[in-house]
Design a protein around this motif. Structure first.
Motif, PDB file in Angstrom:
ATOM      1  N   GLN A  61      -1.389  -2.769 -29.391  1.00  0.00           N
ATOM      2  CA  GLN A  61      -2.458  -3.828 -27.996  1.00  0.00           C
ATOM      3  C   GLN A  61      -3.300  -3.186 -27.710  1.00  0.00           C
ATOM      4  OE1 GLN A  61       0.065  -6.008 -25.308  1.00  0.00           O
ATOM      5  NE2 GLN A  61       1.568  -6.675 -26.100  1.00  0.00           N
ATOM      6  N   GLY A  62      -4.493  -3.580 -28.303  1.00  0.00           N
ATOM      7  CA  GLY A  62      -5.634  -3.306 -26.699  1.00  0.00           C
ATOM      8  C   GLY A  62      -5.665  -3.802 -25.554  1.00  0.00           C
ATOM      9  N   SER A  63      -6.470  -2.563 -24.939  1.00  0.00           N
ATOM     10  CA  SER A  63      -6.495  -3.270 -23.491  1.00  0.00           C
ATOM     11  C   SER A  63      -6.599  -4.613 -23.464  1.00  0.00           C
ATOM     12  CB  SER A  63      -7.379  -2.462 -22.288  1.00  0.00           C
ATOM     13  OG  SER A  63      -7.269  -1.365 -22.682  1.00  0.00           O
ATOM     14  N   PRO A  64      -7.812  -5.463 -23.870  1.00  0.00           N
ATOM     15  CA  PRO A  64      -8.214  -6.972 -23.781  1.00  0.00           C
ATOM     16  C   PRO A  64      -6.341  -7.534 -24.257  1.00  0.00           C
ATOM     17  CG  PRO A  64     -10.173  -5.697 -24.977  1.00  0.00           C
ATOM     18  CD  PRO A  64      -9.036  -4.316 -24.919  1.00  0.00           C
ATOM     19  N   VAL A  71      -1.592 -14.349 -27.443  1.00  0.00           N
ATOM     20  CA  VAL A  71      -3.155 -13.740 -27.671  1.00  0.00           C
ATOM     21  C   VAL A  71      -3.566 -13.175 -28.718  1.00  0.00           C
ATOM     22  CG1 VAL A  71      -4.083 -12.406 -26.287  1.00  0.00           C
ATOM     23  CG2 VAL A  71      -2.435 -13.164 -24.809  1.00  0.00           C
ATOM     24  N   ALA A  72      -4.318 -13.914 -28.901  1.00  0.00           N
ATOM     25  CA  ALA A  72      -5.027 -13.405 -30.714  1.00  0.00           C
ATOM     26  C   ALA A  72      -6.569 -12.612 -30.386  1.00  0.00           C
ATOM     27  CB  ALA A  72      -5.627 -14.602 -31.530  1.00  0.00           C
ATOM     28  N   ASP A  73      -6.283 -12.011 -30.995  1.00  0.00           N
ATOM     29  CA  ASP A  73      -8.110 -10.362 -31.199  1.00  0.00           C
ATOM     30  C   ASP A  73      -8.051 -10.176 -32.499  1.00  0.00           C
ATOM     31  OD1 ASP A  73      -5.328  -8.873 -31.286  1.00  0.00           O
ATOM     32  OD2 ASP A  73      -6.032  -8.105 -29.321  1.00  0.00           O
ATOM     33  N   THR A  74      -7.155  -9.626 -33.389  1.00  0.00           N
ATOM     34  CA  THR A  74      -7.179  -9.794 -34.251  1.00  0.00           C
ATOM     35  C   THR A  74      -6.184 -10.260 -35.209  1.00  0.00           C
ATOM     36  OG1 THR A  74      -4.951  -8.063 -34.723  1.00  0.00           O
ATOM     37  CG2 THR A  74      -7.014  -7.336 -34.725  1.00  0.00           C
ATOM     38  N   SER A  75      -5.266 -11.333 -34.419  1.00  0.00           N
ATOM     39  CA  SER A  75      -4.099 -12.338 -35.370  1.00  0.00           C
ATOM     40  C   SER A  75      -4.405 -13.481 -35.431  1.00  0.00           C
ATOM     41  CB  SER A  75      -2.229 -11.758 -34.707  1.00  0.00           C
ATOM     42  OG  SER A  75      -2.925 -11.792 -32.874  1.00  0.00           O
ATOM     43  N   LEU A  76      -5.920 -14.135 -35.176  1.00  0.00           N
ATOM     44  CA  LEU A  76      -6.054 -15.250 -34.687  1.00  0.00           C
ATOM     45  C   LEU A  76      -5.828 -15.718 -35.807  1.00  0.00           C
ATOM     46  CD1 LEU A  76      -7.592 -17.779 -33.101  1.00  0.00           C
ATOM     47  CD2 LEU A  76      -9.779 -17.133 -35.038  1.00  0.00           C
ATOM     48  N   LEU A 121      -9.659 -14.300 -28.037  1.00  0.00           N
ATOM     49  CA  LEU A 121      -9.956 -12.826 -27.398  1.00  0.00           C
ATOM     50  C   LEU A 121     -11.678 -12.441 -28.242  1.00  0.00           C
ATOM     51  CD1 LEU A 121      -7.554  -9.948 -26.600  1.00  0.00           C
ATOM     52  CD2 LEU A 121      -8.221 -12.476 -24.720  1.00  0.00           C
ATOM     53  N   LYS A 122     -12.171 -12.552 -29.061  1.00  0.00           N
ATOM     54  CA  LYS A 122     -13.370 -12.269 -29.851  1.00  0.00           C
ATOM     55  C   LYS A 122     -13.991 -13.611 -29.625  1.00  0.00           C
ATOM     56  CE  LYS A 122     -14.856 -11.512 -33.956  1.00  0.00           C
ATOM     57  NZ  LYS A 122     -14.790 -11.046 -35.165  1.00  0.00           N
ATOM     58  N   HIS A 123     -14.004 -15.220 -29.790  1.00  0.00           N
ATOM     59  CA  HIS A 123     -14.818 -15.906 -29.392  1.00  0.00           C
ATOM     60  C   HIS A 123     -14.840 -16.317 -28.175  1.00  0.00           C
ATOM     61  CE1 HIS A 123     -14.249 -16.003 -33.581  1.00  0.00           C
ATOM     62  NE2 HIS A 123     -15.118 -15.375 -33.852  1.00  0.00           N
ATOM     63  N   ARG A 124     -13.668 -16.014 -27.038  1.00  0.00           N
ATOM     64  CA  ARG A 124     -13.612 -16.380 -25.551  1.00  0.00           C
ATOM     65  C   ARG A 124     -13.384 -17.574 -25.823  1.00  0.00           C
ATOM     66  NH1 ARG A 124     -14.255 -12.574 -22.205  1.00  0.00           N
ATOM     67  NH2 ARG A 124     -14.044 -14.101 -20.433  1.00  0.00           N
ATOM     68  N   GLN A 125     -12.347 -18.421 -26.292  1.00  0.00           N
ATOM     69  CA  GLN A 125     -12.460 -19.608 -26.286  1.00  0.00           C
ATOM     70  C   GLN A 125     -10.392 -19.712 -26.352  1.00  0.00           C
ATOM     71  OE1 GLN A 125     -14.368 -20.846 -29.350  1.00  0.00           O
ATOM     72  NE2 GLN A 125     -13.390 -20.086 -30.847  1.00  0.00           N
ATOM     73  N   LEU A 126      -9.743 -21.053 -26.531  1.00  0.00           N
ATOM     74  CA  LEU A 126      -8.252 -21.125 -26.049  1.00  0.00           C
ATOM     75  C   LEU A 126      -8.543 -22.268 -27.176  1.00  0.00           C
ATOM     76  CD1 LEU A 126      -5.538 -20.783 -24.642  1.00  0.00           C
ATOM     77  CD2 LEU A 126      -6.072 -22.865 -23.556  1.00  0.00           C
ATOM     78  N   HIS A 127      -7.252 -22.628 -28.253  1.00  0.00           N
ATOM     79  CA  HIS A 127      -7.245 -23.313 -29.116  1.00  0.00           C
ATOM     80  C   HIS A 127      -5.854 -24.195 -28.492  1.00  0.00           C
ATOM     81  CE1 HIS A 127      -9.354 -21.536 -32.820  1.00  0.00           C
ATOM     82  NE2 HIS A 127      -9.451 -20.418 -32.026  1.00  0.00           N
ATOM     83  N   GLU A 167      -9.671 -18.350 -16.829  1.00  0.00           N
ATOM     84  CA  GLU A 167      -9.096 -17.362 -16.258  1.00  0.00           C
ATOM     85  C   GLU A 167      -8.260 -16.678 -16.768  1.00  0.00           C
ATOM     86  OE1 GLU A 167      -7.232 -19.746 -12.347  1.00  0.00           O
ATOM     87  OE2 GLU A 167      -7.821 -21.265 -13.624  1.00  0.00           O
ATOM     88  N   LEU A 168      -7.778 -16.878 -18.053  1.00  0.00           N
ATOM     89  CA  LEU A 168      -6.269 -16.402 -18.786  1.00  0.00           C
ATOM     90  C   LEU A 168      -6.997 -15.331 -19.689  1.00  0.00           C
ATOM     91  CD1 LEU A 168      -4.908 -19.763 -20.353  1.00  0.00           C
ATOM     92  CD2 LEU A 168      -4.047 -18.180 -18.391  1.00  0.00           C
ATOM     93  N   LEU A 169      -8.481 -14.979 -19.605  1.00  0.00           N
ATOM     94  CA  LEU A 169      -9.419 -14.370 -20.447  1.00  0.00           C
ATOM     95  C   LEU A 169      -9.158 -12.827 -19.819  1.00  0.00           C
ATOM     96  CD1 LEU A 169     -12.107 -16.274 -22.083  1.00  0.00           C
ATOM     97  CD2 LEU A 169     -10.683 -14.801 -23.395  1.00  0.00           C
ATOM     98  N   PRO A 170      -9.689 -11.767 -20.445  1.00  0.00           N
ATOM     99  CA  PRO A 170     -10.619 -10.363 -20.091  1.00  0.00           C
ATOM    100  C   PRO A 170     -11.399 -10.662 -18.958  1.00  0.00           C
ATOM    101  CG  PRO A 170     -10.070  -9.936 -22.009  1.00  0.00           C
ATOM    102  CD  PRO A 170      -9.444 -11.194 -21.835  1.00  0.00           C
ATOM    103  N   PRO A 171     -11.606  -9.937 -18.196  1.00  0.00           N
ATOM    104  CA  PRO A 171     -12.880  -9.835 -17.912  1.00  0.00           C
ATOM    105  C   PRO A 171     -13.879  -9.206 -19.276  1.00  0.00           C
ATOM    106  CG  PRO A 171     -12.033  -8.808 -16.123  1.00  0.00           C
ATOM    107  CD  PRO A 171     -11.080  -9.137 -17.094  1.00  0.00           C
ATOM    108  N   VAL A 172     -15.393  -9.932 -18.236  1.00  0.00           N
ATOM    109  CA  VAL A 172     -16.334  -9.183 -19.592  1.00  0.00           C
ATOM    110  C   VAL A 172     -17.010  -8.059 -19.130  1.00  0.00           C
ATOM    111  CG1 VAL A 172     -18.403  -9.252 -20.140  1.00  0.00           C
ATOM    112  CG2 VAL A 172     -17.449 -11.406 -20.477  1.00  0.00           C
ATOM    113  N   ILE A 173     -16.878  -6.768 -19.227  1.00  0.00           N
ATOM    114  CA  ILE A 173     -16.826  -5.777 -18.716  1.00  0.00           C
ATOM    115  C   ILE A 173     -18.534  -4.892 -19.713  1.00  0.00           C
ATOM    116  CG2 ILE A 173     -16.495  -3.103 -18.886  1.00  0.00           C
ATOM    117  CD1 ILE A 173     -13.610  -4.332 -19.066  1.00  0.00           C
ATOM    118  N   GLU A 174     -19.587  -5.027 -18.180  1.00  0.00           N
ATOM    119  CA  GLU A 174     -21.069  -4.652 -19.035  1.00  0.00           C
ATOM    120  C   GLU A 174     -20.753  -2.624 -19.593  1.00  0.00           C
ATOM    121  OE1 GLU A 174     -23.114  -6.923 -19.775  1.00  0.00           O
ATOM    122  OE2 GLU A 174     -21.903  -8.614 -18.902  1.00  0.00           O
ATOM    123  N   SER A 175     -21.120  -2.732 -21.292  1.00  0.00           N
ATOM    124  CA  SER A 175     -21.258  -0.909 -21.246  1.00  0.00           C
ATOM    125  C   SER A 175     -22.503  -1.035 -20.668  1.00  0.00           C
ATOM    126  CB  SER A 175     -21.432  -1.030 -22.388  1.00  0.00           C
ATOM    127  OG  SER A 175     -21.884  -1.625 -23.252  1.00  0.00           O
TER     128      SER A 175
END
Length: 195
Positions: free
Chosen positions: A47-50, A116-121, A145-151, A187-195
């Motif tokens: 698991q990554g942080s997001p 929660v899918a980052d690499t497992s969609l 998480l990648k597309h910031r949407q909910l199926h 509300e379920l997604l991690p916040p977008v962190i600006e780099s």
């Protein structure tokens, strides 16, 4: 005319056999695996942080909104049938006076499953969705998480879910069993962190 190969027949495992493999050391305690539809599936990368943040945020949202009405399980086993014992990221289940000390929640105890899918969609939207539908899970969500949407998968049948709706992060949704509990996808997604 070329000969076609007969389909490969898999040897499917039962939950009892799966547990026995762990007891005798075939499956190691640190192995990250799940039993899905009779197949032992290795979980995706660590698991990554997001991913972790989304599980925490989902837990917090549902804990706050549904308080004492449900139990919220995070990455704990559920028993769908004799051949499936997945460990979904979040499962909203019926309250049990023993906190399921004598068995894992069964399909009939489950209000909602969220992966929660980052690499497992692909696995979450295909393999797990089919297994959850065949087990009669009425409400299954995959947070992409990648597309910031909910199926949102609903209307389970033995062939899979009849309804899949993909919601953008500004859309709202309510669990089937708790229609007054409205949640915005963001509300379920991690916040977008600006780099």
């Amino acid at each position: 005319m070329p000969k076609t190969q007969p389909p490969v027949k898999l040897r499917l495992w039962t939950i009892e056999e799966y547990h026995r493999m762990a007891e005798v050391g075939i499956l190691q305690p640190d192995e990250s695996v799940e039993l899905i539809a009779g197949q032992i599936i290795k979980k995706m990368s660590p698991q990554g942080s997001p991913h972790a943040a989304s599980i925490r945020r989902t837990d917090r949202v549902f804990s706050h909104r549904l308080t004492e009405q449900v139990l919220i399980q995070k990455q704990l086993p559920i028993q769908l049938n004799d051949r499936s014992e997945p460990e979904p990221d979040v499962a909203i289940v019926r309250v049990d006076p023993l906190d399921y000390a004598d068995h894992h929640p069964l399909a009939s105890d489950i209000y909602l499953i969220i992966e929660v899918a980052d690499t497992s969609l692909q696995i979450d939207c295909q393999i797990k969705a089919r297994d959850y539908a065949q087990s009669g899970i009425a409400d299954y969500w995959v947070l992409d998480l990648k597309h910031r949407q909910l199926h949102v998968f609903r209307q389970p049948t033995p062939d899979g879910y009849q309804s899949e709706v993909i919601l953008a992060e500004d859309a709202s949704v309510s669990p089937l069993q708790f229609p007054s509990c409205t949640i915005t996808v963001s509300e379920l997604l991690p916040p977008v962190i600006e780099s």
